[in-house]
Design an enzyme around this catalytic site. Structure first.
Site, mmCIF file in Angstrom:
data_model
loop_
_atom_site.group_PDB
_atom_site.id
_atom_site.type_symbol
_atom_site.label_atom_id
_atom_site.label_comp_id
_atom_site.label_asym_id
_atom_site.label_seq_id
_atom_site.Cartn_x
_atom_site.Cartn_y
_atom_site.Cartn_z
ATOM 1 N N HIS A 178 0.751 -1.224 0.183
ATOM 2 C CA HIS A 178 0.035 0.046 0.090
ATOM 3 C C HIS A 178 0.903 1.228 -0.001
ATOM 4 C CE1 HIS A 178 -4.222 1.595 0.938
ATOM 5 N NE2 HIS A 178 -3.482 2.680 1.675
ATOM 6 N N HIS A 224 -1.082 2.262 11.453
ATOM 7 C CA HIS A 224 0.069 3.327 11.566
ATOM 8 C C HIS A 224 -0.051 4.420 12.228
ATOM 9 C CE1 HIS A 224 -3.082 4.632 8.681
ATOM 10 N NE2 HIS A 224 -2.504 5.885 8.795
#
Length: 483
Positions: free
Chosen positions: A325, A368
């Protein structure tokens, strides 16, 4: 000759602007069907436009006599000695200069707006909690114009420091009449979510619908006409201007192409002994002045400090076509520099219909923590990865270094299935205002009945799979210790 899409809402259903041209079966067109105005394409060009041909003086800017008895007026938006590539200015040739007014008076503070986001301000709040707001209602019991409908959500810095930004929503039901607004603090990027905006500026007209954005820069006068209940978002920046992001290894094309930004053409309005009110925002406070002539009496102009609009359906998405990604910077439409050369003051990102193609990888955004403050909104459609209450008109906020990611069910599904070749975000456009600066939240947003928190229990069932392999890990460690 075939014409563009007849139904304005049909633009919300297309995968990309190119789809409207039916593989070359109909002529290309620059604007949406119901846009009544003509524009000039380009970004950061030096433009010139005349409503009356032959008005602009050639070879000089301020002759002893301008044609038709007009006044030459310069608007400078950068230091006089700024390097040429960042020097911003425009020359306007108008019936009466802006200086012809009757002085300034204070206006009452708008309790729903804010400009000082320093934590020492008791009207702002610091929080690591992931916050969200359901759509702010558009007034039904009163008539509110664009200026009266401004509501501030969050921001950083202070306009008097010439470094920072603010995020707002606007809700309005009536058009501005005989009044104009000028933001002396910074640049507005306006993102309509419901209802079109017919914006009259000193440079001409911009017609902006949901799915488009526009930028009106510091010091430029404008008024907003609406066509019913209207709502949208605003990113305001101080001490910087919006730019196109660098393309780097992408090469010459991609993301938002310069030719797709549209600038108004000169269209003057001349009135005599006609009372107008000009509302100024300076240091976050509001003032007004009166004048007996239209602020839109510009017959011709030239320069590179000009408002503009952009259709988000023209954005050229790029991404991973093998594995992993890619960082969300690939979705950046506009950026604004900060004094830190390694980090922007603000980025405007969009998440629009696109192909997502990769193999042997985890398709959703990875879990994240990042330095950016992220404030998201939804223009139309659906957007996964946020709460169920994330509807068009909603706001979602995550401050820097706070962990976030998808729920376990989505994680499990993505790890067990081979990533498909798929089209995602169809019929949807979401956006993000992102900044390297920490945001504080205004009283208006903090105390709003629309505020709610992301439910942290959505991650409770993120199971500890590692412990299931305890015996296997122990054998590996024992073997490693014998080597």
């Amino acid at each position: 000759m075939s014409s563009p899409l007849q139904d304005p809402t049909a633009y919300q259903k297309i995968f990309h602007w190119a789809e409207t041209q039916q593989d070359g079966c109909i002529p290309s067109f620059r604007t949406r069907k119901n846009d009544p105005y003509k524009y000039m394409p380009g970004f950061n060009n030096h433009f010139e436009s005349e409503a009356v041909p032959g008005t602009i003086p050639q070879g000089q800017n301020s002759p002893r006599n301008v044609r038709f008895g007009l006044y030459a007026e310069q608007m400078t938006a950068s230091a006089f000695v700024a390097p040429r590539h960042v020097n911003k200015k425009a020359w306007l040739y108008r019936a009466r200069p802006a200086v012809a007014h009757q002085g300034f008076t204070d206006l009452p503070d708008n309790p729903d707006t804010e400009s000082c986001f320093l934590p020492l301000n008791p009207r702002v709040h610091v929080s690591p909690t992931q916050l969200a707001w359901t759509p702010f209602e558009i007034p039904t019991d009163e008539q509110v114009d664009f200026v009266g409908g401004l509501r501030t959500i969050a921001g950083s810095g202070d306009p008097t420091l010439r470094e920072g930004l603010a995020t707002h929503v606007y809700v309005c039901t009536k058009s501005m009449e005989k009044s104009a607004f000028v933001n002396s603090d910074g640049d507005f990027c306006i993102v309509p979510q419901q209802g079109a905006l017919d914006i009259q500026t000193e440079f001409g007209h911009l017609y902006v619908k949901p799915g488009e954005i526009c930028v009106v820069q510091r010091g430029q006068r404008f008024k907003v006409k609406v066509e019913g209940p209207t709502r949208g978002y605003i990113l305001e920046i101080w001490g910087s201007n919006f730019e196109l992001p660098e393309l780097g290894p992408l090469g010459a094309n991609g993301l938002a192409n310069a030719r797709d930004f549209l600038h108004p053409t000169a269209a003057y309005e001349i009135t005599h002994q006609d009372p107008w009110e000009i509302i100024y925002k300076l240091g976050g406070k509001f003032f007004k002045s009166h004048q007996q002539h239209s602020p839109f009496d510009v017959v011709a102009w030239h320069g590179n400090y000009v408002p503009y609009k952009y259709d988000l359906t023209k954005f050229v998405n790029v991404g991973s076509i093998s594995v992993d990604h890619i960082d969300p910077s690939i979705f950046c439409v506009l950026t604004a520099k900060s004094r830190d050369p390694t980090a922007p003051l603000a980025d405007i990102l969009i998440f629009s219909p696109r192909w997502d193609v990769a193999s042997h990888t985890y398709r959703p955004p990875y879990f994240h923590r990042n330095v950016a403050s992220e404030l998201m909104g939804l223009i139309y459609g659906d957007y996964g990865g946020r709460s169920d209450q994330f509807q068009p008109g909603s706001v979602s906020f995550e401050c820097g270094m706070v962990p976030h990611g998808v729920a376990y069910e989505e994680f499990k599904k993505a790890t067990q299935a081979e990533p498909p070749q798929m089209r995602i975000s169809e019929g949807s456009i979401a956006f993000m205002f992102e900044s390297n600066r920490p945001f504080t939240i205004t009283d208006f947003a903090w105390n709003s009945k629309h505020r709610h928190e992301h439910e942290p229990t959505m991650w409770d069932n993120l199971v500890n799979n590692f412990s299931k392999h305890a015996a296997e890990v122990e054998e590996i460690l024992k073997a490693a210790s014998r080597q």
